[in-house]
Structures are given as structure tokens and as C-alpha cells.
Design an enzyme around this catalytic site. Sequence first.
Site, PDB file in Angstrom:
ATOM      1  N   CYS A   1      -3.863  13.045  12.845  1.00  0.00           N
ATOM      2  CA  CYS A   1      -4.650  11.840  12.622  1.00  0.00           C
ATOM      3  C   CYS A   1      -4.974  11.212  13.971  1.00  0.00           C
ATOM      4  O   CYS A   1      -4.663  11.791  15.011  1.00  0.00           O
ATOM      5  CB  CYS A   1      -3.926  10.871  11.687  1.00  0.00           C
ATOM      6  SG  CYS A   1      -2.611   9.983  12.465  1.00  0.00           S
TER       7      CYS A   1
ATOM      8  N   VAL B   1       9.179   7.097  16.764  1.00  0.00           N
ATOM      9  CA  VAL B   1       8.818   7.648  15.442  1.00  0.00           C
ATOM     10  C   VAL B   1       7.439   8.291  15.525  1.00  0.00           C
ATOM     11  O   VAL B   1       7.240   9.430  15.086  1.00  0.00           O
ATOM     12  CB  VAL B   1       8.851   6.554  14.343  1.00  0.00           C
ATOM     13  CG1 VAL B   1       8.420   7.136  12.999  1.00  0.00           C
ATOM     14  CG2 VAL B   1      10.240   5.950  14.230  1.00  0.00           C
TER      15      VAL B   1
ATOM     16  N   ASP C   1       5.074   0.955  11.819  1.00  0.00           N
ATOM     17  CA  ASP C   1       3.815   0.376  11.322  1.00  0.00           C
ATOM     18  C   ASP C   1       3.593  -1.049  11.813  1.00  0.00           C
ATOM     19  O   ASP C   1       2.537  -1.633  11.555  1.00  0.00           O
ATOM     20  CB  ASP C   1       3.784   0.400   9.786  1.00  0.00           C
ATOM     21  CG  ASP C   1       3.666   1.806   9.238  1.00  0.00           C
ATOM     22  OD1 ASP C   1       3.336   2.716  10.011  1.00  0.00           O
ATOM     23  OD2 ASP C   1       3.910   1.994   8.034  1.00  0.00           O
TER      24      ASP C   1
ATOM     25  N   ARG D   1      -8.296  -0.004   5.029  1.00  0.00           N
ATOM     26  CA  ARG D   1      -7.321   0.930   4.449  1.00  0.00           C
ATOM     27  C   ARG D   1      -6.022   0.214   4.113  1.00  0.00           C
ATOM     28  O   ARG D   1      -5.224   0.718   3.317  1.00  0.00           O
ATOM     29  CB  ARG D   1      -7.020   2.072   5.435  1.00  0.00           C
ATOM     30  CG  ARG D   1      -8.188   2.996   5.638  1.00  0.00           C
ATOM     31  CD  ARG D   1      -7.820   4.153   6.536  1.00  0.00           C
ATOM     32  NE  ARG D   1      -6.878   5.059   5.874  1.00  0.00           N
ATOM     33  CZ  ARG D   1      -6.658   6.295   6.256  1.00  0.00           C
ATOM     34  NH1 ARG D   1      -7.320   6.795   7.281  1.00  0.00           N
ATOM     35  NH2 ARG D   1      -5.780   7.049   5.619  1.00  0.00           N
TER      36      ARG D   1
ATOM     37  N   LYS E   1       0.844  -1.210   0.000  1.00  0.00           N
ATOM     38  CA  LYS E   1       0.000   0.000   0.000  1.00  0.00           C
ATOM     39  C   LYS E   1       0.875   1.254   0.000  1.00  0.00           C
ATOM     40  O   LYS E   1       0.665   2.170  -0.790  1.00  0.00           O
ATOM     41  CB  LYS E   1      -0.889   0.002   1.250  1.00  0.00           C
ATOM     42  CG  LYS E   1      -1.493   1.369   1.561  1.00  0.00           C
ATOM     43  CD  LYS E   1      -2.290   1.385   2.839  1.00  0.00           C
ATOM     44  CE  LYS E   1      -1.517   1.685   4.104  1.00  0.00           C
ATOM     45  NZ  LYS E   1      -1.289   3.088   4.419  1.00  0.00           N
ATOM     46  N   ASN E   2       1.863   1.278   0.899  1.00  0.00           N
ATOM     47  CA  ASN E   2       2.633   2.510   1.070  1.00  0.00           C
ATOM     48  C   ASN E   2       3.624   2.761  -0.068  1.00  0.00           C
ATOM     49  O   ASN E   2       4.131   3.880  -0.213  1.00  0.00           O
ATOM     50  CB  ASN E   2       3.355   2.514   2.417  1.00  0.00           C
ATOM     51  CG  ASN E   2       2.376   2.735   3.569  1.00  0.00           C
ATOM     52  OD1 ASN E   2       1.217   3.076   3.347  1.00  0.00           O
ATOM     53  ND2 ASN E   2       2.843   2.522   4.790  1.00  0.00           N
TER      54      ASN E   2
ATOM     55  N   ARG F   1       0.748  14.970  12.316  1.00  0.00           N
ATOM     56  CA  ARG F   1       1.542  14.480  11.178  1.00  0.00           C
ATOM     57  C   ARG F   1       2.138  15.717  10.497  1.00  0.00           C
ATOM     58  O   ARG F   1       1.605  16.218   9.518  1.00  0.00           O
ATOM     59  CB  ARG F   1       0.657  13.693  10.191  1.00  0.00           C
ATOM     60  CG  ARG F   1      -0.047  12.489  10.771  1.00  0.00           C
ATOM     61  CD  ARG F   1       0.869  11.293  10.965  1.00  0.00           C
ATOM     62  NE  ARG F   1       1.378  10.727   9.734  1.00  0.00           N
ATOM     63  CZ  ARG F   1       0.771   9.770   9.039  1.00  0.00           C
ATOM     64  NH1 ARG F   1      -0.374   9.277   9.456  1.00  0.00           N
ATOM     65  NH2 ARG F   1       1.304   9.297   7.936  1.00  0.00           N
ATOM     66  N   PRO F   2       3.255  16.252  11.038  1.00  0.00           N
ATOM     67  CA  PRO F   2       3.790  17.512  10.516  1.00  0.00           C
ATOM     68  C   PRO F   2       4.319  17.377   9.081  1.00  0.00           C
ATOM     69  O   PRO F   2       4.693  16.287   8.654  1.00  0.00           O
ATOM     70  CB  PRO F   2       4.933  17.840  11.478  1.00  0.00           C
ATOM     71  CG  PRO F   2       5.264  16.573  12.189  1.00  0.00           C
ATOM     72  CD  PRO F   2       4.056  15.701  12.144  1.00  0.00           C
ATOM     73  N   VAL F   3       4.330  18.511   8.359  1.00  0.00           N
ATOM     74  CA  VAL F   3       4.879  18.532   6.994  1.00  0.00           C
ATOM     75  C   VAL F   3       5.948  19.614   6.861  1.00  0.00           C
ATOM     76  O   VAL F   3       6.271  20.043   5.760  1.00  0.00           O
ATOM     77  CB  VAL F   3       3.770  18.723   5.927  1.00  0.00           C
ATOM     78  CG1 VAL F   3       2.914  17.476   5.800  1.00  0.00           C
ATOM     79  CG2 VAL F   3       2.906  19.945   6.218  1.00  0.00           C
ATOM     80  N   ASP F   4       6.509  20.050   8.004  1.00  0.00           N
ATOM     81  CA  ASP F   4       7.485  21.143   7.963  1.00  0.00           C
ATOM     82  C   ASP F   4       8.674  20.818   7.062  1.00  0.00           C
ATOM     83  O   ASP F   4       9.212  21.702   6.392  1.00  0.00           O
ATOM     84  CB  ASP F   4       7.961  21.481   9.390  1.00  0.00           C
ATOM     85  CG  ASP F   4       8.586  20.274  10.073  1.00  0.00           C
ATOM     86  OD1 ASP F   4       7.870  19.276  10.277  1.00  0.00           O
ATOM     87  OD2 ASP F   4       9.798  20.309  10.365  1.00  0.00           O
ATOM     88  N   GLN F   5       9.089  19.567   7.025  1.00  0.00           N
ATOM     89  CA  GLN F   5      10.257  19.207   6.204  1.00  0.00           C
ATOM     90  C   GLN F   5       9.933  19.272   4.704  1.00  0.00           C
ATOM     91  O   GLN F   5      10.799  19.611   3.892  1.00  0.00           O
ATOM     92  CB  GLN F   5      10.768  17.804   6.559  1.00  0.00           C
ATOM     93  CG  GLN F   5      11.308  17.705   7.964  1.00  0.00           C
ATOM     94  CD  GLN F   5      12.464  18.676   8.200  1.00  0.00           C
ATOM     95  OE1 GLN F   5      13.460  18.683   7.464  1.00  0.00           O
ATOM     96  NE2 GLN F   5      12.324  19.517   9.202  1.00  0.00           N
TER      97      GLN F   5
ATOM     98  N   ARG G   1      -3.769  11.532   4.917  1.00  0.00           N
ATOM     99  CA  ARG G   1      -2.721  12.547   4.994  1.00  0.00           C
ATOM    100  C   ARG G   1      -1.589  12.312   4.003  1.00  0.00           C
ATOM    101  O   ARG G   1      -0.911  13.246   3.589  1.00  0.00           O
ATOM    102  CB  ARG G   1      -2.185  12.637   6.418  1.00  0.00           C
ATOM    103  CG  ARG G   1      -3.049  13.504   7.251  1.00  0.00           C
ATOM    104  CD  ARG G   1      -3.511  12.861   8.534  1.00  0.00           C
ATOM    105  NE  ARG G   1      -4.684  13.564   9.022  1.00  0.00           N
ATOM    106  CZ  ARG G   1      -5.887  13.013   9.126  1.00  0.00           C
ATOM    107  NH1 ARG G   1      -6.089  11.764   8.763  1.00  0.00           N
ATOM    108  NH2 ARG G   1      -6.906  13.712   9.560  1.00  0.00           N
TER     109      ARG G   1
END
Length: 425
Positions: free
Chosen positions: A119, A330, A308, A399, A24-25, A124-128, A95
Amino acid sequence: MQLTPLHIKGGRALSGEITVQHSKNAALPVIVATLLSCEPVTLHGIPRLSDVYTILDLMAHLGTQHKWVGDNSLELYTPEIINTDAPYALVSKMRASFIVMGAILARAGQATVSMPGGCAWGPRPVDQHVKAFRALGVTMTEDGGNFDARREASLNGHFVFELLTVGGTHNAILAAVLGDGVVVLDNASIDTDVVDMVEFLNSLGADITGAGSNTITVRGVAALRGGSYTVIPDRIEAGTFMMLAAANRCKLRVRNVRPDHLRAVTAKLQEMGVQITEDGNTLIVDATGTELKPVNVTTQSFPGFPTDLQPQMSALLATVPGTSVVQDPVYPDRLTHVAELHRMGANITVSGYTQVIQGAKLHAAPVKAADLRAGAALFIAALTTEGETVIDGVQYLNRGYERLAERLRGIGANVQQHDMALAMD
Ligand code: EPU
């Protein structure tokens, strides 16, 4: 969509073989990466999961036509980008869809993507992602819950990630593939899902080197051609079934596996006393006739022990006599499985991201999955107990695990899911 619960009667030994779906990922970013080509692309090994349908809805909004051409084969064609925005209603469902930003930006020069937010188990940051885009020449603004990204020229330059991020690495690579710039990404993720997307893009004519190492170089190309590609097997699903075999103290043949993607998991299960034998792309996982030992586990980026698989490992260790310690730095809040496992008799004490687990005999109980991997932990636990466990929140399992009830039945599990009509009788 609300689905009827899973009814699991555990306690019987499972046996036989179970085939792992494709990842999936890895599939999600490969599907997104098809946005970079204006020619048709055929993908094989695409699991039929709700997350895949969510990304396809988002891509339809962007201009992608798709057609299933086999059980797990999908044809995608994006002759032009018709919308450059990814609205909240679509991004908030999943996300991971934030990585469309890089692909839209590459193809159309501008992208507006809703901020993904948190979530079930934390932020779930996206700063990077944002810092990488800025460092490579993209103008980024925030307004009304959206990020707007614009580029005047091809992306160019050097960025050092402050931490290892799979999605951040995907996004920066996608943004840099088309054009005439040269982008160097340092401290890049070496995750299998990054390598798979890069191999796919290179098969369409991209020029990306270094995937699988911490330095990835993307040299822009004028255009990508069409093609076809098969996504890698799902190492998280494989690991889930390996832990199921161990928790059930049975022997299973887990097929369609890349053993090299599972070294940390295999080593940890072996440390517990589980026998694992490689037979090509099959792992024979044998937990019969041995007392399993408690272990300590700390999650890390690939090739370390995956976050996971943390809830599933916690469920397994909840059945192993002695004291185990599981730490997930993590995703420190990924703990929604704990309260539900308590309902089944597990003895788990939480402090920060540390779970101290005293093995116990679990019992059946009604439980609810609040996210995908918590749901996996619950079906593992349920299959070890006598009596009937009813798992609610099945939409989360859908999912990540394709035709789960059917496949578990194939190894002897008593798993039923009544359809809506029956459930309403
Ligand atoms: N992070 C930041 N800033 C960023 C990006 C990430 O601080 O800009 C942090 C995160 O908070 C986390 C760490 O970096 O602590 C790693 O996050 P990463 O970006 O690698 O995660 P992701 O790409 O958003 C993917 C998987 C997740 C999996 C993580 C970690 C997909 C669709 N999702 O997420 O999978 O947990 O990598 O391996 O590929 C799942 O399948 O159940 C799932 C949640």
C-alpha cells in the site's frame, strides 16, 4: 474517486463536543463475519465510509444481499455463496479484504483470493495468514497472483503466530468457526477489533473462548443463526480528536468513547501535560492554559500506542517546543505525512522508522494526503495554523472519517469542501 480538496482556515480555538463514529476497523471484520451465517443479520454502528462500501461490493460478488435500514444500520443476508473468488480489482482497493478468505473457506470449502500486495506506505505481508491456514489443515497454493485455499475437512490443530497480527487472527478464527474441529491459536492478537468480532460471532452461536488473551480456542459449530449486533466505538477516531484538542490547545468533549481502549493514548497525552477526565463514555480533553511538553512515543500492538495514531501524534508534536522522538516499528514506512508537514514548516528528521521532531510554529500550505492517517495528521496541523491550508487526497480521509468537514465545523472549525460543480466554476 477523486474528491475536491478540504479548505481549512486554522488558528481559531475549537470548543464543544464531538461524537466519535463506531469503529471502521471493527466493522469491516464483523461485516465479513456475517458471511458465516445463512440467516439475516442486522449490524448497528456501521460508519458510512468508502472502505465499508468497498467490502460490501466484494460481498455482493460473493452472494451477500445488503440493505441500509438506518443511518448506520445495515442488514446483511447471505443465503448461499455464489462465487468463491475475491478478484484483484476488489481486493486491491482495500487490503483488509484479504480476511474474506477465512469466511469463504469456512462456508464453501474453497476460496481463491487475490494477493493483496503493498500500500502507499509499504508492504502488507500475509505470510502469517497463510502459515496459519496450512498448520490447521488447509491446502494453500499460489498461482497468477492469487492464493487458492482448499479444505477436505474442518480446520483442526494448533498454530503459534510468529508475530501479533490483527488480520491474521481474524482470518484464522473465521476459517475455524464452522465444522467439528478444534483450533487453538497462540500468540493471537488481543486487539479490540478481534474481541469485537469474536463477541459478534459468539452472539450468533459460535463457540470461541479466550479472545482478549493471547490464546484463542475455536470449537467448530454446525451453523450460525441470524441476529443483531452493535460495533464498538472507533478508538482511532477518538484518539485523532484527542490529539486535535491538544494541538489546538483547546478543550473538547470527545463522546462515544471506550476509555479502556485508549489507556496508552491518554497516558501519553497526560505525560505531555494535557488534562484528561473521564465522564462515562466521554473524555474531556483540556489542553488550555498549559505549556505542552515534548515526549517520546513508540508504537506497539494493542494495548500499546497504536500505529494508526502515529502520524497524528507526529503532527501534534511538531507544534510542541522541544525535541520529541516518534518510532513506528509496526509499520516502519508509515511516513507519507512527513514531507507534507515539512511544507507546513515542521522540523522532522527521519532515520529508518524514527522521527526526531523539533517543535515549531506551523504555517498554512497546500498539501496532499497519500493515505488515511497522513490525511488526519494534515487536518490536525492545518487547524493549528493561521491562514488557509488546502488538503488534497480527501478520498483517503473518506476511508476512515465519516462526514468529517461537517463534524469539525460542529466544534468551530472553518472547514469547507466545495462540491464538484462549484469547484469547476
Ligand atoms: N504482518 C506480517 N505478516 C502477516 C501479517 C502482518 O508480517 O501475515 C505484520 C505487518 O507487516 C505489521 C504487523 O504485522 O508490521 C501488524 O499487522 P496486522 O496484521 O496487525 O495489520 P492488519 O490487520 O493488516 C490492521 C488495521 C490497520 C492497522 C493494523 C495494525 C484494519 C482494516 N486495518 O491491519 O489499520 O494499522 O491493523 O494495528 O483493521 C488504518 O486504519 O489506518 C489501518 C491501516
